[in-house]
Enzyme design. Structure first.
Site, short mmCIF file in Angstrom:
data_model
loop_
_atom_site.label_atom_id
_atom_site.label_comp_id
_atom_site.label_asym_id
_atom_site.label_seq_id
_atom_site.Cartn_x
_atom_site.Cartn_y
_atom_site.Cartn_z
N ASN A 145 0.85 -1.19 0.00
CA ASN A 145 0.00 0.00 0.00
C ASN A 145 0.89 1.25 0.00
OD1 ASN A 145 -1.41 2.29 1.13
ND2 ASN A 145 -3.09 0.92 1.61
N HIS A 149 0.95 6.23 1.73
CA HIS A 149 1.72 7.21 2.51
C HIS A 149 2.89 7.83 1.75
CE1 HIS A 149 -1.01 6.75 5.66
NE2 HIS A 149 -0.77 5.47 5.82
N HIS A 194 -5.66 3.60 -1.69
CA HIS A 194 -7.00 3.91 -1.17
C HIS A 194 -7.35 5.33 -1.62
CE1 HIS A 194 -9.83 3.92 2.62
NE2 HIS A 194 -10.44 4.35 1.53
N ARG A 252 -9.55 8.08 -1.11
CA ARG A 252 -10.53 8.49 -0.09
C ARG A 252 -11.37 9.65 -0.58
NH1 ARG A 252 -10.43 7.35 5.27
NH2 ARG A 252 -9.02 5.67 5.85
N ARG A 276 -7.10 12.78 0.91
CA ARG A 276 -5.98 13.21 1.76
C ARG A 276 -4.62 12.70 1.28
NH1 ARG A 276 -6.92 9.42 7.04
NH2 ARG A 276 -9.04 10.21 6.92
N GLU A 288 -8.59 0.38 -2.99
CA GLU A 288 -9.50 0.35 -1.84
C GLU A 288 -10.43 1.54 -1.95
OE1 GLU A 288 -6.15 -1.37 1.29
OE2 GLU A 288 -7.07 0.58 1.62
N THR A 323 -8.42 3.12 8.08
CA THR A 323 -9.62 2.28 8.07
C THR A 323 -9.79 1.67 9.47
OG1 THR A 323 -9.00 1.74 5.81
CG2 THR A 323 -10.80 0.47 6.76
N GLU A 341 -10.82 -9.96 2.32
CA GLU A 341 -9.61 -9.53 3.02
C GLU A 341 -9.94 -9.49 4.50
OE1 GLU A 341 -7.43 -6.08 1.61
OE2 GLU A 341 -6.44 -5.86 3.56
N HIS A 344 -3.87 -4.95 7.50
CA HIS A 344 -4.09 -3.84 8.43
C HIS A 344 -3.23 -4.01 9.69
CE1 HIS A 344 -5.68 -0.42 10.41
NE2 HIS A 344 -6.55 -0.19 9.45
N1 PXP Z 1 -5.92 -3.44 3.97
C1 PXP Z 1 -6.89 -2.51 4.05
C2 PXP Z 1 -8.27 -2.89 3.62
C3 PXP Z 1 -6.62 -1.21 4.52
O1 PXP Z 1 -7.61 -0.31 4.58
C4 PXP Z 1 -5.31 -0.88 4.87
C5 PXP Z 1 -4.99 0.52 5.31
O2 PXP Z 1 -5.14 1.38 4.23
C6 PXP Z 1 -4.32 -1.87 4.74
C7 PXP Z 1 -4.65 -3.15 4.32
C8 PXP Z 1 -2.89 -1.60 5.07
O3 PXP Z 1 -2.79 -1.31 6.43
P1 PXP Z 1 -1.41 -0.80 7.02
O4 PXP Z 1 -1.11 0.51 6.37
O5 PXP Z 1 -1.69 -0.69 8.49
O6 PXP Z 1 -0.38 -1.84 6.68
#
Ligand code: PXP
Length: 239
Positions: free
Chosen positions: A8, A11, A44, A46, A50, A71, A102, A153, A193
């Protein structure tokens, strides 16, 4: 079967937005990950924009469509964007104003199911594989199957925030049982997550687990060692 990795890159975009400039570039992060054989680039988009912007989705799907795992909340706006850009897969997640990230799996109750089901149908008709982000409970997995998802997931938020070893083991067991059920029902099983370099191995070892989606811990580590090294270290942990 090789456990797949979704990185992901939200960031990277958070950092870019902090100064409102075009640096660092999420597309370049995706390129680096793909070069290393990462299976999915997770973003993601949003409602508040952001971090990831529509233009990121556009550029990423243009080059790496099959690898892009979007996402999104089950809203009309997001569904239209998904159909327009056609990422390889979409994960429907709950989204609440003001949340830092999330905050858990989808609420699969009578109030929310019709909207989610409608969204799943539209996305699938557009040729997009659909995942539902759910807490690892049997009812959620069965519901995901019933409403036509291809993937579940499993949310590892509670597992990653467990305060005691006993709690951690019990949440791990819950994830394992959910994974077995998901596979029995013919669903692809992913998790994510809050996974990091210390807690990921036990989840990676769950029988039937096919893909882990990981963001924050990899990007945070990348600040010190660079993104390729951070990704390779995570890959080694889950191999
Ligand atoms: N899976 C989903 C569905 C999420 O919403 C997120 C956070 O955006 C992640 C995985 C990744 O989470 P993390 O950034 O805590 O590794």
């Amino acid at each position: 079967m090789k456990l797949e990795l979704g990185v992901n890159i939200d960031h990277i975009a958070t950092l870019r937005q902090a100064r409102g400039m075009n640096n660092p570039v999420p597309f370049e992060a995706a390129q680096a990950c793909i070069r290393l054989g990462v299976e999915y680039i997770v973003i993601h988009l949003r409602r508040d924009r952001r971090h990831i912007q529509e233009n990121d989705l556009r550029l990423l799907t243009k080059e790496y469509r099959e690898h892009i795992h979007l996402e999104m909340a089950a809203t009309q706006e997001m569904t239209d964007l998904a159909v327009k850009y056609k990422p390889g897969s979409v994960c429907i997640v709950p989204e609440y104003p003001g949340e830092l990230t999330t905050s858990g799996g989808l609420k699969l109750d009578e109030k929310h199911i019709p909207t989610i089901q409608k969204t799943v149908k539209i996305l699938k008709k557009a040729g997009i594989r659909v995942s539902l982000f759910v807490d690892p409970k049997a009812d959620n997995i069965r519901c995901a199957k019933r409403i036509g998802a291809d993937i579940v997931e499993l949310c590892t938020k509670d597992y990653s925030e467990a305060k005691t070893e006993k709690q951690r083991q019990s949440l791990l067991e819950e994830l394992s049982v959910a994974a077995i059920l998901g596979r029995e029902l013919g669903l692809e099983v992913h998790s994510g997550h809050g996974l990091d370099y210390d807690n990921v191995e036990d989840v990676a070892n769950i029988s039937g687990m096919q893909c882990l989606n990981i963001g924050f811990s990899i990007i945070a580590r990348a600040v010190f060692v660079g993104l390729p090294q951070a990704v390779l270290e995570m890959r080694q942990k889950i191999a």
